[in-house]
Write a protein that holds these residues in place. Structure first.
Motif, short mmCIF file in Angstrom:
data_model
loop_
_atom_site.label_atom_id
_atom_site.label_comp_id
_atom_site.label_asym_id
_atom_site.label_seq_id
_atom_site.Cartn_x
_atom_site.Cartn_y
_atom_site.Cartn_z
N LEU A 90 46.46 39.61 53.72
CA LEU A 90 45.29 40.24 53.82
C LEU A 90 44.55 39.80 55.22
O LEU A 90 43.74 40.36 56.27
CB LEU A 90 44.47 39.87 52.90
N PHE B 210 48.96 32.35 44.54
CA PHE B 210 48.92 33.30 44.91
C PHE B 210 47.59 33.57 45.22
O PHE B 210 47.62 34.10 46.50
CB PHE B 210 48.50 33.82 43.59
N ILE B 211 46.76 32.72 45.75
CA ILE B 211 45.47 33.09 46.53
C ILE B 211 45.02 32.60 47.51
O ILE B 211 44.85 33.66 48.69
CB ILE B 211 44.04 31.69 45.90
N LEU C 260 42.02 38.42 40.83
CA LEU C 260 43.27 38.67 40.49
C LEU C 260 43.61 37.43 40.03
O LEU C 260 44.98 38.08 38.94
CB LEU C 260 44.18 39.80 41.37
N ALA C 261 44.21 36.49 40.49
CA ALA C 261 44.67 34.99 40.03
C ALA C 261 44.15 35.29 38.34
O ALA C 261 44.53 34.90 37.57
CB ALA C 261 44.23 33.96 40.61
N ALA D 187 41.17 38.26 45.83
CA ALA D 187 43.19 37.11 45.21
C ALA D 187 42.38 36.66 44.59
O ALA D 187 43.52 36.43 43.67
CB ALA D 187 43.66 36.66 46.37
N GLY E 171 47.70 35.84 49.34
CA GLY E 171 47.29 36.29 49.43
C GLY E 171 45.92 36.81 50.42
O GLY E 171 46.26 37.59 51.11
N THR E 172 45.25 35.87 50.19
CA THR E 172 44.86 35.19 51.42
C THR E 172 45.42 35.11 52.48
O THR E 172 44.73 36.76 54.08
CB THR E 172 43.58 34.60 51.24
N ALA F 202 38.15 38.00 52.54
CA ALA F 202 39.85 38.29 51.58
C ALA F 202 40.11 37.33 50.25
O ALA F 202 41.05 38.30 49.27
CB ALA F 202 41.01 38.02 53.02
N LEU F 203 39.42 36.31 50.10
CA LEU F 203 39.80 35.62 48.97
C LEU F 203 38.97 36.05 47.89
O LEU F 203 39.56 35.57 47.33
CB LEU F 203 38.54 34.32 49.55
#
Length: 325
Positions: free
Chosen positions: A39, A31-32, A88-89, A85, A35-36, A81-82
């Motif tokens: 973004l 996900f990280i 949220l993870a 993410a 997602g990163t 942007a990390l």
């Protein structure tokens, strides 16, 4: 439902909650990454499109650019942007409070962060100052030997750096000393394997430059990881990383030199010789301050509720009077 690690857990064990499962860490890491990437590429596309519309000239990569400072800012924000993410993870996938990535208290301890930042500022200023003196004496060819850029350009650059460098540094720390250290630490009671793994990954993420530069990055990661576990949070690591990046960029801004092609991985051996005692000295001072100030390094024990006094018959007169008001 969010769960937390058991009381008196050290920092590297905070992902070991009742909800911990191996697949949560794997899914969270994916996900990280995804997602990163979304973004970062989205933001980069917006900036590049704006440069095209503005008719800006092409940069070194063949795409329109707003200049070296803008390229550096975009690079920092892509790394930043990390951060959302990762948070949220932890909350959505690992089902634990995102604040447990910050410290054993569940939050970033700002007072301790500022204390560490003051110590780190002195340490990195000593490091950079010594480098400049050594380069001047030896006649080494560096980018910091030209004319000063002037107050106007410097202040403009400094403002941009103050906006983009802190989130970039925080994102790197939450990824390596936070997510990765705790992911490995969930399987290890002792902290040395998690500290070592995240230090090597941290160095590798900066690229493969000189052997000296890679070794220095590993040492930086080891020191930052050890301090994170020793002090129970990311504050000492963030402070050291922020002081290093921000002061280095500010010195470059003073000479009007910006570049994203070289990283600390390209550090020559003479810089490493200077950096080693600075890093070890910083670690010693922070450890001493943490011990002196009793900085918490394990999760707190929940307070035991006081036993209610037994009441027989009717309420005492005072209590009855208060209840009637």
């Amino acid at each position: 439902m969010l769960t937390v690690a058991e009381p008196l857990s050290p920092y590297h064990r905070l992902a070991r909650t009742p909800a911990h499962r191996w697949w949560r860490t794997v899914l969270g890491t994916l996900f990280i990454v995804v997602g990163t990437t979304v973004l970062a590429l989205g933001g980069y596309a917006v900036v590049t499109s704006a440069a095209v519309v503005a008719g800006r000239p092409d940069g070194p990569d063949g795409l329109p650019t707003f200049g070296a400072l803008a390229d550096l800012a975009v690079s920092c924000l892509m790394i930043a942007a990390l951060l959302p993410a990762i948070l949220l993870a932890a909350r959505l996938i690992q089902e634990r409070p995102a604040g447990t990535l910050s410290s054993v208290t569940g939050r970033l301890r700002l007072d301790w962060l500022l204390t560490c930042l003051a110590v780190a500022g002195v340490a990195i200023a000593l490091f950079i100052g010594t480098i400049m003196v050594v380069d001047s004496v030896t006649g080494a060819d560096t980018d910091l030997t030209g004319e000063l850029a002037g107050w106007g350009p410097f202040l403009g650059s400094a403002l941009v750096l103050l906006l983009v460098v802190p989130p970039q540094v925080a994102a790197e720390e939450y990824l390596t000393r936070g997510w990765l250290l705790q992911a490995v630490g969930a399987w290890c009671r002792r902290p040395w394997l998690p500290i070592t793994v995240q230090a090597v990954v941290f160095a590798a993420l900066h690229g493969w430059g000189t052997p000296w530069g890679f070794a220095d990055l590993v040492l930086f990661g080891l020191v930052a990881g050890w301090l994170t576990v020793r002090t129970g949070g990311l504050e000492a690591a963030i402070a050291l990383h922020l002081a290093n990046n921000l002061l280095a960029f500010l010195v470059s801004a003073a000479f009007g030199e910006f570049g994203v092609d070289e990283t600390a991985a390209d550090m020559p051996w003479r810089y490493v010789v200077i950096d080693v005692p600075v890093l070890l000295g910083y670690a010693a001072v922070i450890a001493w301050l943490a011990r002196r100030r009793n900085v918490r390094h394990t999760t707190p024990v929940p307070p035991v509720p006081a036993a209610l006094p037994a009441t027989f018959g009717r309420l005492p007169h005072a209590a009855g009077t208060a209840a009637q008001r």
